[in-house]
Design an enzyme around this catalytic site. Structure first.
Site, PDB file in Angstrom:
ATOM      1  N   TYR B 138       0.870  -1.179   0.000  1.00 23.18           N
ATOM      2  CA  TYR B 138       0.000   0.000   0.000  1.00 23.18           C
ATOM      3  C   TYR B 138       0.909   1.232   0.000  1.00 23.18           C
ATOM      4  CZ  TYR B 138      -4.185   2.645   1.485  1.00 23.18           C
ATOM      5  OH  TYR B 138      -5.248   3.511   1.571  1.00 23.18           O
ATOM      6  N   LYS B 166      -0.249  -0.957  -4.775  1.00 24.16           N
ATOM      7  CA  LYS B 166      -1.304   0.050  -4.936  1.00 24.16           C
ATOM      8  C   LYS B 166      -0.593   1.391  -4.929  1.00 24.16           C
ATOM      9  CE  LYS B 166      -5.356   1.504  -2.121  1.00 24.16           C
ATOM     10  NZ  LYS B 166      -4.932   2.852  -1.758  1.00 24.16           N
TER      11      LYS B 166
END
Lengths: 304, 304
Positions: B138, B166
């Site tokens: 992330y 991401k």
């Protein structure tokens, strides 16, 4: 300058010795606090950033405050960091600190989702409504990622129990200019963190030095603070010069990693950085010790 | 493009309904997840940033995962956010998620003290050693305040269970260029968050859209995703145009504040933002509803 205020003069921020699981070693903590009381710092800043408050549970933070209150026995006021991501947690931490006998609070607007100015205001308001201890605003964008507007600082200074602000060093280095602007709009005591800029900040008229190194070398830091407050430019710069190699390491490695290296060396006690923070490698560690050794000797001999 | 992967296509990030004390409302959560399953999103991103993971206790995060697994019943893979400031906490959260039946993990290098690249690496390594679920990195400097170097992303991609990243929208807007560089050095599936840039990112060849709005308007977001993956420029831009007024509000207020306004409106259930985050005022709230109403109508009619 009120010498009885925890927000004027030298505020010493000791690291919090803890194990790998974040369990605070209260005996080692008290061994760190004793020399701070002996030296006569203006206040102890317990559970500041280098006191790893952000990494400790509420229960461990309470244990640390209880132990500190017990071993300091009123000799020096204790300012306790009560920052938390959630407002209700910050309120709980502030209540815990008050119940345990803290003298003042230090509150940082810790953030994950970036906060609006109003959100930070309401956060501070909630804590001050719950606990009436004097409070210092912890302004440290490097860790909280929140930037106070001048307006917000002024609004906060209107809250009765908010008495002080701990500022980061100004980007342009102009502490004098910043102090003039801030004092126009608020009656807050204004102190600075960022040890490498403390001499300049104090000589420029700052009310306090919120000092990481004072947690380990309180006499040296106090000598510098007193010289600066007395306007003794030469002595202040001489002492700052002695500490300069340490400031370089603070900037290179981050002060928390340097300080935890030093705790183990000075205290002969385990003090684990909370992972993911990693201890310095052997080469870096040796560089820190090489710089710290003569400073620690000076501190012991109070020859500063 | 593996349609069975949770990291390819549309990953929908619902908000997590909770009360003022941070207690998760699992019934409301399941009511939010049902339409995501119906629409057939590629994965559900539970406890992402707008899922307020950073503000919830470990116990509440576990309750949320257990409830989600129970109501989703394997229809859609669930990717669970397990970010935490301490490495041991992140490991605990990952174990909880795995035990509760999550399909994959999403790990952000949350920071207080700024982390070194090596510290972030060891943090990810510890979690992947403890739990073997596929993991998505992330990368969200806006909330974690950590910037991954290209080298670190490459090192992490060598860890067997790390399958995806991401990404935030690139500052220069050049997704195509960024994808080319990233793909040279790693086999990670590369997706983007930042809903307002998703159309462009998908048209540029991104593998996934990690989408906030898909948590509330999954059919609309899925139509856009499918059009973009099919290379239908016109249809993608038409749908993106419909959503544009919402993107403006996301940017103005922060998506979490907009989304929590919408949950109450769409779900008729209380969903409190964790204080210090404040709900939008009446004027702002009305602006959000004015924009959302026609979009919600389209979603209901699946006329997108």
């Amino acid at each position: 300058m009120t010498s009885a205020s925890p927000f004027h003069g030298l505020s010493a921020f000791p690291p919090t010795p803890a194990d790998m699981d974040g369990r605070v070693d209260t005996d080692s903590l008290c061994r760190l606090l004793e020399p701070l009381c002996d030296a006569g710092v203006a206040s102890i800043g317990l559970l500041g950033s280098t006191g790893i408050y952000a990494f400790l549970t509420q229960a461990e933070r309470l244990r640390a405050v209880q132990a500190a209150v017990e071993c300091v026995r009123g000799r020096v006021p204790i300012v306790v960091g009560v920052g938390a991501l959630r407002t209700d947690h910050a309120v709980d931490l502030a209540r815990d600190a008050a119940t345990a006998g803290a003298d003042a609070l230090l509150l940082a607007p810790v953030s994950y989702t970036p906060l609006t100015q109003e959100e930070a205001y309401q956060h501070f308001l909630a804590v001050t409504k719950a606990v009436t201890l004097p409070l210092c605003i912890y302004n440290n964008p490097g860790t909280t990622h929140f930037t106070f507007s001048r307006d917000l600082l002024q609004r906060l200074s209107d809250i009765e129990t908010i008495k002080a602000v701990k500022m980061p060093l100004p980007a342009d280095g102009d502490v004098r200019g910043e102090l003039a602007v801030l004092r126009e709009k608020s009656g807050l005591a204004i102190g600075y963190s960022g040890d490498w800029g403390a001499a300049e900040a104090l000589l420029s008229g700052a009310d306090a030095w919120y000092s990481v190194i004072a947690g380990l070398l309180p006499r040296t830091a106090l000598a510098l603070t007193k010289a600066a407050i007395a306007g003794d430019d030469n002595e202040t710069r001489r002492l700052d010069g002695l500490l300069e190699p340490l400031w370089k390491l603070f900037k290179e490695f981050g002060s928390v990693r340097v300080v935890y290296t030093l705790v183990e060396y000075l205290l002969l006690a385990a003090a684990e950085l909370p992972r993911p923070l990693l201890p310095l490698g052997p080469t870096e560690r040796q560089r820190v010790l090489d710089v710290a050794e003569p400073l620690a000797a000076l501190e012991r001999q109070s020859l500063v």
